[in-house]
Design a protein around this motif. Structure first.
Motif, PDB file in Angstrom:
ATOM      1  N   HIS A   1      -6.563   1.044   7.568  1.00 22.50           N
ATOM      2  CA  HIS A   1      -6.470   0.140   8.722  1.00 22.50           C
ATOM      3  C   HIS A   1      -7.387  -1.090   8.617  1.00 22.50           C
ATOM      4  N   LEU A   2      -8.198  -1.198   7.571  1.00 21.78           N
ATOM      5  CA  LEU A   2      -9.246  -2.217   7.534  1.00 21.78           C
ATOM      6  C   LEU A   2      -8.853  -3.433   6.711  1.00 21.78           C
ATOM      7  N   PRO A   3      -9.133  -4.643   7.202  1.00 23.93           N
ATOM      8  CA  PRO A   3      -8.974  -5.832   6.353  1.00 23.93           C
ATOM      9  C   PRO A   3      -9.985  -5.798   5.217  1.00 23.93           C
TER      10      PRO A   3
ATOM     11  N   GLY B   1      -5.523  -2.608  11.941  1.00 23.63           N
ATOM     12  CA  GLY B   1      -4.129  -2.857  11.608  1.00 23.63           C
ATOM     13  C   GLY B   1      -3.648  -1.877  10.568  1.00 23.63           C
ATOM     14  N   ALA B   2      -2.853  -2.343   9.616  1.00 21.25           N
ATOM     15  CA  ALA B   2      -2.348  -1.513   8.528  1.00 21.25           C
ATOM     16  C   ALA B   2      -2.746  -2.147   7.207  1.00 21.25           C
ATOM     17  N   ALA B   3      -3.355  -1.350   6.331  1.00 19.17           N
ATOM     18  CA  ALA B   3      -3.804  -1.819   5.021  1.00 19.17           C
ATOM     19  C   ALA B   3      -3.154  -0.981   3.934  1.00 19.17           C
ATOM     20  N   PHE B   4      -2.856  -1.624   2.809  1.00 18.20           N
ATOM     21  CA  PHE B   4      -2.161  -0.979   1.702  1.00 18.20           C
ATOM     22  C   PHE B   4      -2.910  -1.290   0.405  1.00 18.20           C
ATOM     23  N   HIS B   5      -3.023  -0.287  -0.470  1.00 20.40           N
ATOM     24  CA  HIS B   5      -3.750  -0.431  -1.734  1.00 20.40           C
ATOM     25  C   HIS B   5      -2.921   0.126  -2.889  1.00 20.40           C
TER      26      HIS B   5
END
Length: 263
Positions: free
Chosen positions: A148-150, A224-228
């Protein structure tokens, strides 16, 4: 050495702890607190998913030849109202310390009042953890926080968790990996948006967008939504951590899980 492990997720919603006891004698949190964590008012799923997460952490530790009992001080970073802590508190023994941390002060307050043997503290939106001393933890567990983190906030909290861990300590954290990226892109209403997400992941290996559901309005503004992808993590998390294992599509059959060692 990076160990990649393909698994199919947890096999059962029931578990037995190392003492052979099943289920926690802990009350269920209020529905508004449960919903902030699970996005649902379904109390059965809240309870079952907590047992699954603890079992996933147990198996991740087993990949390193460890159990919960090997760590004198354990932190659940992003504990919410105790979805996993309700069950994890049954896994620790005499002399172990179990700490819950979360920016949701109401949820943390509920944990402190209702889960015996757990100390819980509210976090500021950004580090440091004011009551945290360097090297206070042997193991930090984190389900669906870095999802969820920028990027700047991600790096700030990674640095703080490294400060809180002893050298050689263990961090287990989940991220939205390739499966979730593709599921998310496919769900977008416009092909142009889906293409942007896929292009950004290909270019940098990371993507974040701000957005909250109806239950999450009390959470930090950056939420928000974070993707890696794993290449991004290998490049950018290596200052303080060494990746010891990677479990794709592991946490609740959805998120990737990483086992990291504090350098």
């Amino acid at each position: 050495m990076l160990r990649t492990m393909q698994t199919g997720g947890s096999a059962a919603s029931e578990y037995r702890n190392e003492a052979g006891k099943s289920g926690p004698a802990v009350p269920m949190p209020p529905e508004q607190l449960r919903a902030r964590v699970s996005g649902s008012l379904d109390d059965a799923w809240f309870d079952t998913s907590g047992t699954l997460t603890v079992d996933e952490w147990r198996r991740a530790l087993a990949s390193q030849g460890k159990t919960f009992r090997d760590f004198p001080t354990i932190i659940d970073f992003g504990c919410g109202c105790g979805r996993a802590l309700r069950h994890l508190s049954r896994e620790t023994g005499t002399g172990q310390r179990l700490i819950g941390l979360d920016p949701d002060a109401e949820a943390v307050g509920w944990v402190a009042r209702n889960i015996a043997g757990v100390s819980a503290s509210a976090l500021d939106d950004l580090p440091p953890f004011r009551d945290g001393t360097p090297g206070m933890a042997d193991l930090i567990l984190s389900h669906s926080v870095f999802t969820h983190l920028p990027e700047d906030v991600q790096f700030a909290w990674l640095g703080e968790l490294a400060r809180l861990l002893k050298p050689g300590g263990t961090l287990i954290a989940s991220v939205h990996g390739a499966k979730v990226v593709e599921d998310f892109a496919a769900s977008l209403p416009m092909a142009e948006l889906a293409g942007h997400v896929r292009a950004e992941m290909a270019r940098t290996g990371f993507f974040h967008m701000v957005g909250k559901n109806q239950y999450e309005t009390v959470l930090p503004q950056y939420y928000g939504a974070a993707f890696h992808n794993i290449s991004y993590i290998s490049r950018n998390w290596s200052r303080d951590f060494e990746i010891k294992a990677w479990f794709p599509v592991f946490a609740l059959n959805h998120q990737d899980v990483l086992v990291l060692r504090r350098r």
